[in-house]
Enzyme design. Sequence first.
Site, PDB file in Angstrom:
ATOM      1  N   GLY A  46       0.790  -1.226   0.000  1.00  0.00           N
ATOM      2  CA  GLY A  46       0.000   0.000   0.000  1.00  0.00           C
ATOM      3  C   GLY A  46       0.822   1.274   0.000  1.00  0.00           C
ATOM      4  O   GLY A  46       2.026   1.277  -0.292  1.00  0.00           O
ATOM      5  N   LYS A  57      10.551   7.987   5.648  1.00  0.00           N
ATOM      6  CA  LYS A  57      11.463   7.857   6.805  1.00  0.00           C
ATOM      7  C   LYS A  57      12.876   7.494   6.355  1.00  0.00           C
ATOM      8  O   LYS A  57      13.854   7.887   6.992  1.00  0.00           O
ATOM      9  CB  LYS A  57      10.939   6.837   7.816  1.00  0.00           C
ATOM     10  CG  LYS A  57      10.071   7.467   8.888  1.00  0.00           C
ATOM     11  CD  LYS A  57       8.718   7.843   8.415  1.00  0.00           C
ATOM     12  CE  LYS A  57       8.280   9.208   8.418  1.00  0.00           C
ATOM     13  NZ  LYS A  57       6.908   9.436   7.986  1.00  0.00           N
ATOM     14  N   GLY A 193       1.253  20.819   7.447  1.00  0.00           N
ATOM     15  CA  GLY A 193       0.963  19.617   8.242  1.00  0.00           C
ATOM     16  C   GLY A 193       2.187  18.709   8.268  1.00  0.00           C
ATOM     17  O   GLY A 193       3.254  19.075   7.778  1.00  0.00           O
ATOM     18  N   VAL A 248      -2.780  30.145  -0.903  1.00  0.00           N
ATOM     19  CA  VAL A 248      -2.360  30.188  -2.293  1.00  0.00           C
ATOM     20  C   VAL A 248      -3.619  30.443  -3.113  1.00  0.00           C
ATOM     21  O   VAL A 248      -4.616  29.733  -2.973  1.00  0.00           O
ATOM     22  CB  VAL A 248      -1.705  28.851  -2.705  1.00  0.00           C
ATOM     23  CG1 VAL A 248      -1.359  28.850  -4.181  1.00  0.00           C
ATOM     24  CG2 VAL A 248      -0.468  28.591  -1.870  1.00  0.00           C
ATOM     25  N   HIS A 455      19.430   4.524  32.764  1.00  0.00           N
ATOM     26  CA  HIS A 455      20.198   5.767  32.773  1.00  0.00           C
ATOM     27  C   HIS A 455      21.488   5.564  31.999  1.00  0.00           C
ATOM     28  O   HIS A 455      22.120   4.519  32.139  1.00  0.00           O
ATOM     29  CB  HIS A 455      20.528   6.152  34.223  1.00  0.00           C
ATOM     30  CG  HIS A 455      21.405   7.359  34.316  1.00  0.00           C
ATOM     31  ND1 HIS A 455      20.913   8.631  34.109  1.00  0.00           N
ATOM     32  CD2 HIS A 455      22.736   7.491  34.566  1.00  0.00           C
ATOM     33  CE1 HIS A 455      21.904   9.503  34.258  1.00  0.00           C
ATOM     34  NE2 HIS A 455      23.021   8.836  34.539  1.00  0.00           N
TER      35      HIS A 455
HETATM   36  C1  LIG Z   1       4.262  10.869   2.651  1.00  0.00           C
HETATM   37  C2  LIG Z   1       3.491  10.085   3.675  1.00  0.00           C
HETATM   38  C3  LIG Z   1       4.082   9.767   4.879  1.00  0.00           C
HETATM   39  C4  LIG Z   1       3.380   9.022   5.829  1.00  0.00           C
HETATM   40  N1  LIG Z   1       3.994   8.732   7.006  1.00  0.00           N
HETATM   41  C5  LIG Z   1       3.336   8.018   7.928  1.00  0.00           C
HETATM   42  C6  LIG Z   1       3.964   7.668   9.144  1.00  0.00           C
HETATM   43  O1  LIG Z   1       5.122   8.016   9.378  1.00  0.00           O
HETATM   44  N2  LIG Z   1       3.268   6.922  10.037  1.00  0.00           N
HETATM   45  C7  LIG Z   1       1.976   6.521   9.799  1.00  0.00           C
HETATM   46  O2  LIG Z   1       1.397   5.855  10.647  1.00  0.00           O
HETATM   47  N3  LIG Z   1       1.349   6.855   8.658  1.00  0.00           N
HETATM   48  C8  LIG Z   1       1.997   7.577   7.717  1.00  0.00           C
HETATM   49  N4  LIG Z   1       1.367   7.868   6.531  1.00  0.00           N
HETATM   50  C9  LIG Z   1      -0.024   7.429   6.346  1.00  0.00           C
HETATM   51  C10 LIG Z   1      -0.081   5.942   5.944  1.00  0.00           C
HETATM   52  O3  LIG Z   1       0.649   5.748   4.767  1.00  0.00           O
HETATM   53  C11 LIG Z   1      -1.522   5.521   5.766  1.00  0.00           C
HETATM   54  O4  LIG Z   1      -2.249   5.835   6.940  1.00  0.00           O
HETATM   55  C12 LIG Z   1      -1.624   4.020   5.522  1.00  0.00           C
HETATM   56  O5  LIG Z   1      -0.927   3.650   4.360  1.00  0.00           O
HETATM   57  C13 LIG Z   1      -3.090   3.605   5.391  1.00  0.00           C
HETATM   58  O6  LIG Z   1      -3.153   2.236   5.218  1.00  0.00           O
HETATM   59  P1  LIG Z   1      -4.410   1.543   4.517  1.00  0.00           P
HETATM   60  O7  LIG Z   1      -4.190   0.085   4.671  1.00  0.00           O
HETATM   61  O8  LIG Z   1      -5.654   2.146   5.012  1.00  0.00           O
HETATM   62  O9  LIG Z   1      -4.338   1.945   2.967  1.00  0.00           O
HETATM   63  P2  LIG Z   1      -3.192   2.166   1.908  1.00  0.00           P
HETATM   64  O10 LIG Z   1      -1.841   2.036   2.459  1.00  0.00           O
HETATM   65  O11 LIG Z   1      -3.556   3.451   1.222  1.00  0.00           O
HETATM   66  O12 LIG Z   1      -3.408   0.955   0.908  1.00  0.00           O
HETATM   67  C14 LIG Z   1      -4.593   0.816   0.179  1.00  0.00           C
HETATM   68  C15 LIG Z   1      -4.348  -0.142  -0.957  1.00  0.00           C
HETATM   69  O13 LIG Z   1      -5.597  -0.409  -1.587  1.00  0.00           O
HETATM   70  C16 LIG Z   1      -5.387  -0.520  -2.975  1.00  0.00           C
HETATM   71  N5  LIG Z   1      -6.678  -0.279  -3.645  1.00  0.00           N
HETATM   72  C17 LIG Z   1      -7.376   0.889  -3.693  1.00  0.00           C
HETATM   73  N6  LIG Z   1      -8.519   0.702  -4.360  1.00  0.00           N
HETATM   74  C18 LIG Z   1      -8.562  -0.593  -4.745  1.00  0.00           C
HETATM   75  C19 LIG Z   1      -9.502  -1.389  -5.458  1.00  0.00           C
HETATM   76  N7  LIG Z   1     -10.646  -0.909  -5.919  1.00  0.00           N
HETATM   77  N8  LIG Z   1      -9.197  -2.697  -5.672  1.00  0.00           N
HETATM   78  C20 LIG Z   1      -8.038  -3.243  -5.200  1.00  0.00           C
HETATM   79  N9  LIG Z   1      -7.133  -2.520  -4.512  1.00  0.00           N
HETATM   80  C21 LIG Z   1      -7.391  -1.226  -4.285  1.00  0.00           C
HETATM   81  C22 LIG Z   1      -4.328   0.529  -3.269  1.00  0.00           C
HETATM   82  O14 LIG Z   1      -3.646   0.257  -4.477  1.00  0.00           O
HETATM   83  C23 LIG Z   1      -3.424   0.413  -2.038  1.00  0.00           C
HETATM   84  O15 LIG Z   1      -2.362  -0.461  -2.256  1.00  0.00           O
HETATM   85  C24 LIG Z   1       2.044   8.593   5.554  1.00  0.00           C
HETATM   86  C25 LIG Z   1       1.448   8.904   4.342  1.00  0.00           C
HETATM   87  C26 LIG Z   1       2.160   9.639   3.397  1.00  0.00           C
HETATM   88  C27 LIG Z   1       1.499   9.958   2.087  1.00  0.00           C
END
Ligand SMILES: Cc1cc2nc3c(=O)[nH]c(=O)nc-3n(C[C@H](O)[C@H](O)[C@H](O)COP(=O)(O)OP(=O)(O)OC[C@H]3O[C@@H](n4cnc5c(N)ncnc54)[C@H](O)[C@@H]3O)c2cc1C
Length: 484
Positions: A46, A57, A193, A248, A455
């Site tokens: 994901g 990171k 953010g 902006v 410590h």
């Molecule tokens: C730059 C950045 C930095 C981040 N840093 C952090 C951090 O340090 N710590 C933290 O906790 N969170 C962080 N996050 C947030 C974190 O990435 C998300 O909260 C997390 O990935 C959510 O997980 P999820 O399983 O809900 O979905 P996702 O990781 O978004 O995965 C969803 C998956 O579903 C798939 N999908 C979508 N629609 C369909 C469909 N119709 N059929 C089949 N597959 C589908 C997508 O391709 C994707 O692979 C960060 C996000 C970003 C953008």
Amino acid sequence: MVVGEMVQETELVVVGAGPGGYTAALRAAELGIQIVLVEARPFLGGVCLHEGCIPSKALLHAAEVIKEAKLASTFGLHFGDPKIDLNQLRNWKEGVTNKLAAGIVGMCKSAKVETMVGKAIFQDSTSLRVDKEGESSVRLKFKHAIIATGSRPVKLTKLFKKADDSKSSRILDSTSALTIEKIPQNLLIVGGGYIGLEMGTVYAALGSAVTVVEMTDGLLPGVDLDLVKPLANHLQTVFKQILLSTTVVSLEDVGDGVQCVFAGGEGSPKTAKFDRVLIAVGRQPNSDGLGLESTQVQLNEHGFVKIDQYCRTTDKRIYAIGDVSGQPMLAHRAMRQGQVVAEVIAGNPAAFDNRAIPAVVFTEPEIAWCGLTELEAKAKNEKIGVAKFPWSASGRAMTLAEPIGQTKIIYAPESQLILGMGVVGARAGELIAEGVLAIESGAVLEDLLVTIHPHPTLSETIAEAVAVARRREERASRSQVIKD
Ligand SMILES: Cc1cc2nc3c(=O)[nH]c(=O)nc-3n(C[C@H](O)[C@H](O)[C@H](O)COP(=O)(O)OP(=O)(O)OC[C@H]3O[C@@H](n4cnc5c(N)ncnc54)[C@H](O)[C@@H]3O)c2cc1C
């Protein structure tokens, strides 16, 4: 049914293989549930693994090394300016991601989770179609389904002067920014953010002159001000400028840069040109294009799937977890929900009833918090005690040459229950886990005080903050005795 469509039956289908989806799938398989994990892209993990937590990171670690090397000159170690090989940096970051992605594939194989590449579209409350590129689609009939489709960056296309600007390679989102195709001389980051500030930290360390524009009057809106202040002070020295209370108005790719028009903000420019603009104003749920209108699943006004504490949607066979199901959009929330939902489907007693979801901003210094914040307590008019310990008095912080920091504990004055914790400083993200455990286990101030912290470590600042609270309470009770 489409002609040529294959039909397959499964007990559980999980849509989306991010941290929520693959965690749910692995736990469900451990619990003996037959499962198909459907992922639209040809890799597992994901956003978190490919465009989020892990690559950001990795790059932040590189930024930290550059900062540490500079800082070392204060104690007599001189390293000179870094030579940056972008190809090697990119390869290393991708190597990290690929290794972890291979690990998830391996875990799915050994847990006997069937994975299917294709886009899932619900047909009704008991079936969905998986559209595969270049192959006939599959209709999956399920007993239960979990929506774990995550989120994507908000685009702000209304700001683009020309339709073409939306395709401009000069306008980045967090995904394209993480590819570090080039180090722009001037980078504008729209949004103060955590994603904007983390990416700004990376690009500033690599040599870009970074400007951040934020529409509210402070960075990291919603986070306690005393935690944000040390970071804001530091960022003033590493970023070119931070434009607060500024919006902006428009963005236009003018060939040799992006012309930006600003509004508001005392002293903010009216217009300026940047090599690149990174839009980091938030993320939106992937709840559209999923065929949810063919089911009973309801969305809230922001497009998030409505769920209860068992991660059940308004359709009794369908569950939702992770970013698509609401805030906070964080990988560890998605993973915990993934575990909960697998237990619920297996008929075990479980609920997403965690008291504290930690949040970490991996900037320099880091900020981390969990449980109740001072801002929330104020908004709710809740009476709290707050105890703070400055890192200028921490032996470990001094030996790390990182004396900027503070640990604070928020507690209930009567019961002494720990309600929240906030840390700003190096490795704050590692320290916050103790606060989460304290809140989850119903610890009181005394529990943290009598726990021996090694410590010299930064973890001692937690017990020290509690000692501050105890001293204050003792003084207050002595003066009460004198009055009496
Ligand atoms: C730059 C950045 C930095 C981040 N840093 C952090 C951090 O340090 N710590 C933290 O906790 N969170 C962080 N996050 C947030 C974190 O990435 C998300 O909260 C997390 O990935 C959510 O997980 P999820 O399983 O809900 O979905 P996702 O990781 O978004 O995965 C969803 C998956 O579903 C798939 N999908 C979508 N629609 C369909 C469909 N119709 N059929 C089949 N597959 C589908 C997508 O391709 C994707 O692979 C960060 C996000 C970003 C953008």
